[in-house]
Design an enzyme around this catalytic site. Structure first.
Site, PDB file in Angstrom:
ATOM      1  N   HIS A 130       0.835  -1.211   0.000  1.00 40.59           N
ATOM      2  CA  HIS A 130       0.000   0.000   0.000  1.00 40.59           C
ATOM      3  C   HIS A 130       0.871   1.264   0.000  1.00 40.59           C
ATOM      4  O   HIS A 130       1.924   1.303   0.651  1.00 40.59           O
ATOM      5  CB  HIS A 130      -0.902  -0.012   1.239  1.00 40.59           C
ATOM      6  CG  HIS A 130      -1.948   1.054   1.236  1.00 40.59           C
ATOM      7  ND1 HIS A 130      -1.851   2.186   2.011  1.00 40.59           N
ATOM      8  CD2 HIS A 130      -3.115   1.165   0.535  1.00 40.59           C
ATOM      9  CE1 HIS A 130      -2.922   2.944   1.804  1.00 40.59           C
ATOM     10  NE2 HIS A 130      -3.703   2.338   0.923  1.00 40.59           N
ATOM     11  N   SER A 331      -9.777 -14.211  -2.836  1.00 38.00           N
ATOM     12  CA  SER A 331      -9.844 -12.747  -2.945  1.00 38.00           C
ATOM     13  C   SER A 331     -11.175 -12.317  -3.555  1.00 38.00           C
ATOM     14  O   SER A 331     -11.739 -13.005  -4.413  1.00 38.00           O
ATOM     15  CB  SER A 331      -8.697 -12.255  -3.830  1.00 38.00           C
ATOM     16  OG  SER A 331      -8.892 -10.886  -4.116  1.00 38.00           O
TER      17      SER A 331
HETATM   18  C1  LIG Z   1      -3.355  -3.468   1.648  1.00 44.38           C
HETATM   19  C2  LIG Z   1      -3.780  -2.194   2.296  1.00 44.38           C
HETATM   20  N1  LIG Z   1      -3.116  -1.742   3.359  1.00 44.38           N
HETATM   21  C3  LIG Z   1      -3.451  -0.613   3.996  1.00 44.38           C
HETATM   22  C4  LIG Z   1      -4.511   0.134   3.563  1.00 44.38           C
HETATM   23  C5  LIG Z   1      -4.850   1.391   4.277  1.00 44.38           C
HETATM   24  O1  LIG Z   1      -5.905   1.145   5.116  1.00 44.38           O
HETATM   25  P1  LIG Z   1      -6.793   2.345   5.710  1.00 44.38           P
HETATM   26  O2  LIG Z   1      -7.402   3.015   4.536  1.00 44.38           O
HETATM   27  O3  LIG Z   1      -7.758   1.611   6.588  1.00 44.38           O
HETATM   28  O4  LIG Z   1      -5.875   3.231   6.473  1.00 44.38           O
HETATM   29  C6  LIG Z   1      -5.253  -0.288   2.459  1.00 44.38           C
HETATM   30  C7  LIG Z   1      -6.400   0.497   1.986  1.00 44.38           C
HETATM   31  O5  LIG Z   1      -7.054   0.204   1.053  1.00 44.38           O
HETATM   32  C8  LIG Z   1      -4.875  -1.469   1.808  1.00 44.38           C
HETATM   33  O6  LIG Z   1      -5.517  -1.905   0.722  1.00 44.38           O
END
Ligand SMILES: Cc1ncc(COP(=O)(O)O)c(C=O)c1O
Length: 391
Positions: A130, A331
């Protein structure tokens, strides 16, 4: 000294401003009908909890420690943490956790305690991680190396093994993704641990970013290894994604031995400072607690299987329309070639490079998928090159 004598209620909003709010709500309700690309369910109802919004509640401090700020929901937060500890096969005595503002904070927490555990550690994360993670790494000044990803979005184990071999003298901190943002791929914890073994590395840390799939994998029959059973050290799971909440939230869980390293006693609030932020949301733990008790594990399982079936349906329908869609095992992210901006915009679809995706969250029904694919098919008729990426 007289008691304060002002009205607790606010005067009514000016009619034109009230109209503006009404129009805004109407706009959101219409847009929510075309909400296919982001992993947030719109299926929740917390109306019975609305009276709590009338109090200055705050979960400041450690949910497992007494606090002098009594307007908190720590008791409920602890129950939510214990529920998620159960879902991720954590032994309750060994695990600590709290309700965060979302996946990003949970990841920041994991990286923070990993870096405190191994101050000279090197963080390994994949290209498909992310976008918030490189930012967190900069914020905490953690040394890091980006590893290649495979085509399906999973980390490239060969690249990981070769890179770790070069840096064998430095403890590895593995940032694994359990459901990548664009393709829903799961980094395999058993394979990662095997790499450590092959390189005779006894000391390492594994954090799992399970923002979305952390609420999917506990409910499927053949899950990839991803939780405390698999030997991880910490995990972040979003609450507003699969369970649903009008306010973003999530869970951070970690082994107690790591958390004890960062705990500081704070006299001002009479509690331990073990969390990232000071003031913390006291309403979202109530939302999660309410969902756990109204839906329950069987209810969650039913919802997850509905979403997986809907993802299967979507892939089948894309194929029927001649569009090469695919998804990873377990998924609900259905990947297909990027289409025109007008379609991406209408259905609020996330895209990256030459791919786009839909995520079959609990509010997605067959009619949404049918209509989206009809839109794509019509665009292709007009312009055969539209949506013709490699997917
Ligand atoms: C794999 C992954 N990690 C972290 C996040 C971030 O999460 P948040 O939006 O709850 O902060 C996302 C958001 O889509 C995500 O897809």
């Amino acid at each position: 000294m007289n008691d304060i004598n002002f009205s607790l209620g606010s005067p009514p909003l000016r009619p034109d401003l009230q109209q503006r709010l009404n129009d805004f709500l109407h706009f959101l309700q219409i847009e929510a009908e075309h909400f296919l690309g982001y992993p947030c369910t719109r299926r929740f109802d917390y109306t019975p909890l609305y009276p709590f919004l009338g109090l200055p509640m705050n979960n400041v401090g450690d949910p497992f420690t007494e606090s002098r700020y009594h307007l908190n929901s720590h008791e409920y937060e602890r129950e939510v943490v214990r529920y998620f500890a159960g879902l991720t096969h954590a032994s309750p005595d060994e695990i600590w956790g709290y309700v965060t503002n979302g996946g990003t904070e949970g990841n920041m927490y994991g990286i923070y305690i990993a870096r405190e555990t191994f101050p000279d550690g090197l963080v390994y994360y994949s290209e498909a991680t992310h976008y918030s993670v490189p930012k967190i790494l900069r914020m905490v000044h953690a040394r890091n190396i980006m590893i290649k990803s495979q085509k399906n979005g999973e980390i490239d184990y060969q690249d990981l093994a070769e890179t770790i071999r070069i840096h064998r003298d430095v403890p590895p901190i593995i940032f694994a993704t359990i459901g990548t943002t664009m393709t829903g791929a799961v980094d395999n914890i058993d394979k990662i641990k095997q790499i450590m073994q092959d390189n005779a590395i006894p000391r390492y840390y594994i954090h799992c970013d399970a923002a979305l799939s952390g609420m999917i994998l506990p409910f499927v029959k053949h899950s990839q290894p991803f939780d405390f059973n698999a030997g991880i050290d910490s995990i972040a799971i979003s609450g507003h994604k699969m369970i649903g909440s009008p306010i973003p939230c999530g869970l951070a869980l970690a082994r107690k031995k790591h958390v004890e390293r960062i705990a500081r006693a704070i006299e001002y609030v009479g509690t331990l400072d073990t969390t990232v932020t000071g003031s913390r949301n006291a309403i979202t733990p109530l939302f999660l607690w309410y969902a756990i008790h109204t839906k329950g594990t069987d209810g969650f399982r039913e919802i997850i299987h509905y979403c997986l079936d809907m993802a299967k349906y979507a892939v089948k329908l894309f194929h029927k329309a001649g569009i090469p869609a695919w998804r990873n095992k377990n998924s609900i992210t259905v990947v297909f070639p990027k289409c025109s901006d007008s379609i991406l915009d209408k259905w609020q679809l996330a895209s990256q490079h030459n791919i786009a995706h839909i995520i079959t969250m609990p509010h997605v029904e067959t009619r949404h998928i049918d209509n989206l694919i009809a839109d794509i098919a019509a665009a292709r008729k007009e312009e055969p090159q539209a949506c013709a990426g490699t997917g």
